[in-house]
Each structure stands twice: as structure tokens, then as C-alpha cells.
Design a protein around this motif. Structure first.
Motif, PDB file in Angstrom:
ATOM      1  N   ARG A  38       0.838  -1.191   0.000  1.00 24.68           N
ATOM      2  CA  ARG A  38       0.000   0.000   0.000  1.00 24.68           C
ATOM      3  C   ARG A  38       0.876   1.244   0.000  1.00 24.68           C
ATOM      4  NH1 ARG A  38      -2.683  -0.308   6.102  1.00 24.68           N
ATOM      5  NH2 ARG A  38      -0.771   0.150   7.294  1.00 24.68           N
ATOM      6  N   GLN A  39       0.305   2.312  -0.542  1.00 23.36           N
ATOM      7  CA  GLN A  39       1.031   3.574  -0.606  1.00 23.36           C
ATOM      8  C   GLN A  39       0.082   4.714  -0.265  1.00 23.36           C
ATOM      9  OE1 GLN A  39       3.128   4.328  -4.292  1.00 23.36           O
ATOM     10  NE2 GLN A  39       4.498   5.757  -3.268  1.00 23.36           N
ATOM     11  N   ALA A  40       0.387   5.393   0.817  1.00 19.98           N
ATOM     12  CA  ALA A  40      -0.386   6.551   1.241  1.00 19.98           C
ATOM     13  C   ALA A  40       0.210   7.802   0.601  1.00 19.98           C
ATOM     14  CB  ALA A  40      -0.367   6.663   2.758  1.00 19.98           C
ATOM     15  N   PRO A  41      -0.585   8.859   0.468  1.00 20.63           N
ATOM     16  CA  PRO A  41      -0.071  10.091  -0.142  1.00 20.63           C
ATOM     17  C   PRO A  41       1.173  10.600   0.575  1.00 20.63           C
ATOM     18  CG  PRO A  41      -2.448  10.208   0.107  1.00 20.63           C
ATOM     19  CD  PRO A  41      -2.014   8.958   0.824  1.00 20.63           C
ATOM     20  N   GLY A  42       2.202  10.879  -0.213  1.00 19.25           N
ATOM     21  CA  GLY A  42       3.429  11.421   0.351  1.00 19.25           C
ATOM     22  C   GLY A  42       4.312  10.419   1.047  1.00 19.25           C
ATOM     23  N   GLU A  44       6.202   6.320   1.064  1.00 24.09           N
ATOM     24  CA  GLU A  44       6.715   5.245   0.221  1.00 24.09           C
ATOM     25  C   GLU A  44       5.755   4.054   0.254  1.00 24.09           C
ATOM     26  OE1 GLU A  44      11.530   6.078   0.608  1.00 24.09           O
ATOM     27  OE2 GLU A  44      10.661   4.199   1.314  1.00 24.09           O
ATOM     28  N   ARG A  45       5.840   3.264  -0.798  1.00 24.05           N
ATOM     29  CA  ARG A  45       5.059   2.036  -0.843  1.00 24.05           C
ATOM     30  C   ARG A  45       5.540   1.106   0.266  1.00 24.05           C
ATOM     31  NH1 ARG A  45       3.766  -0.429  -6.664  1.00 24.05           N
ATOM     32  NH2 ARG A  45       3.324   1.798  -6.857  1.00 24.05           N
ATOM     33  N   ALA A  92      -4.951   4.397   1.729  1.00 19.27           N
ATOM     34  CA  ALA A  92      -3.838   4.263   0.784  1.00 19.27           C
ATOM     35  C   ALA A  92      -4.369   3.676  -0.517  1.00 19.27           C
ATOM     36  CB  ALA A  92      -2.753   3.343   1.358  1.00 19.27           C
ATOM     37  N   VAL A  93      -3.508   3.690  -1.520  1.00 19.92           N
ATOM     38  CA  VAL A  93      -3.740   2.877  -2.717  1.00 19.92           C
ATOM     39  C   VAL A  93      -3.124   1.513  -2.438  1.00 19.92           C
ATOM     40  CG1 VAL A  93      -3.317   2.588  -5.168  1.00 19.92           C
ATOM     41  CG2 VAL A  93      -3.723   4.879  -4.229  1.00 19.92           C
ATOM     42  N   TYR A  94      -3.908   0.475  -2.656  1.00 22.27           N
ATOM     43  CA  TYR A  94      -3.461  -0.891  -2.398  1.00 22.27           C
ATOM     44  C   TYR A  94      -3.133  -1.593  -3.711  1.00 22.27           C
ATOM     45  CZ  TYR A  94      -4.633  -0.585   2.522  1.00 22.27           C
ATOM     46  OH  TYR A  94      -4.655  -0.240   3.860  1.00 22.27           O
ATOM     47  N   TYR A  95      -1.969  -2.224  -3.730  1.00 18.31           N
ATOM     48  CA  TYR A  95      -1.478  -2.902  -4.920  1.00 18.31           C
ATOM     49  C   TYR A  95      -1.251  -4.378  -4.630  1.00 18.31           C
ATOM     50  CZ  TYR A  95      -0.172   1.837  -6.397  1.00 18.31           C
ATOM     51  OH  TYR A  95      -0.179   3.167  -6.734  1.00 18.31           O
TER      52      TYR A  95
END
Length: 122
Positions: A38-42, A44-45, A92-95
Motif C-alpha cells: 500500500r502507498q499513502a499520499p506522500g 513510500e510504498r 492508501a492505494v493498495y497494490y
């Protein structure tokens, strides 16, 4: 080549649950270790969870341990991330990603999906 497509993200309230799915196409899904990052704004993944090729071993980041569960269905070429007791800091964006071995390092994953947004309101 493995193509990965995540789904299931959305806007929820703190304490709610979501289940993310990652559908894979291409060669030999069952031979890959699968991970969720996951990557939150600002920021690191960061690693969230990983599961071995047969689902027999799972590993979690401390930040999600006890709340998130990773699983896979090799017959459906799909990996899941069940997220319970969500917190605003889980936003976050989850990948999902595929690797040839068990690892928590993002740069050791060969294939990535496009990501799905999870937003948790307080």
C-alpha cells in the motif's frame, strides 16, 4: 507475464471491513508468491502481506497483523485481502504484486497491478 487487476476498494468508516481482490491472468499464477502493498499520499510504498504459492504460509506487516488476512484461490487465479477493523491510517492505494519467492521487499516483485484506492474516514 502476469497481468494483475485489483478491485474492491472504496470509502468506508473506521471500524468497517473491506475485501480486496486481485485477479491474475497469464502464465502460472499458482507458481507465484503474491503480495499486497500500500502507498499513502506522500509516503513510500509499504509491505502489507504476502502468501506462498499454495497458501500454506502467510506473513504480515506489524501494522496490519491481526486485522488483515491474505488468502488465495488458485483455481480462480485470485488473491484476496480481507481488511477488518479499518483505521484512518489504513487509507492508501493498495497494490497486489507477484514474485518468484517470499519477500516483503517491493523491488523483488516482478508484476504489479494498477492499484485500488481505500479511504477510511474517522
Amino acid at each position: 507475464q502476469v497481468q494483475l487487476v485489483e478491485s474492491g476498494g472504496g470509502l468506508v468508516q473506521a471500524g468497517d471491513s473491506l475485501r480486496l481482490s486481485c485477479a491474475a491472468s497469464g502464465r502460472a499464477f499458482s507458481s507465484y508468491v503474491m503480495g499486497w502493498f500500500r502507498q499513502a499520499p506522500g509516503k513510500e510504498r509499504e509491505f502489507a502481506a504476502t502468501i506462498s504459492w499454495n497458501g500454506g504460509a502467510t506473513y504480515y506487516a506489524d501494522s496490519v497483523k491481526g486485522r488483515f488476512t491474505i488468502s488465495r484461490d488458485n483455481a480462480k487465479n485470485t488473491v484476496y485481502l480481507q481488511m477488518n477493523s479499518l483505521k484512518p491510517e489504513d487509507t492508501a492505494v493498495y497494490y497486489c504484486a507477484a514474485s518468484g519467492w517470499t519477500t516483503s521487499k517491493a523491488d523483488e516483485y516482478d508484476y504489479w497491478g494498477q492499484g485500488t484506492q481505500v479511504t477510511v474516514s474517522s
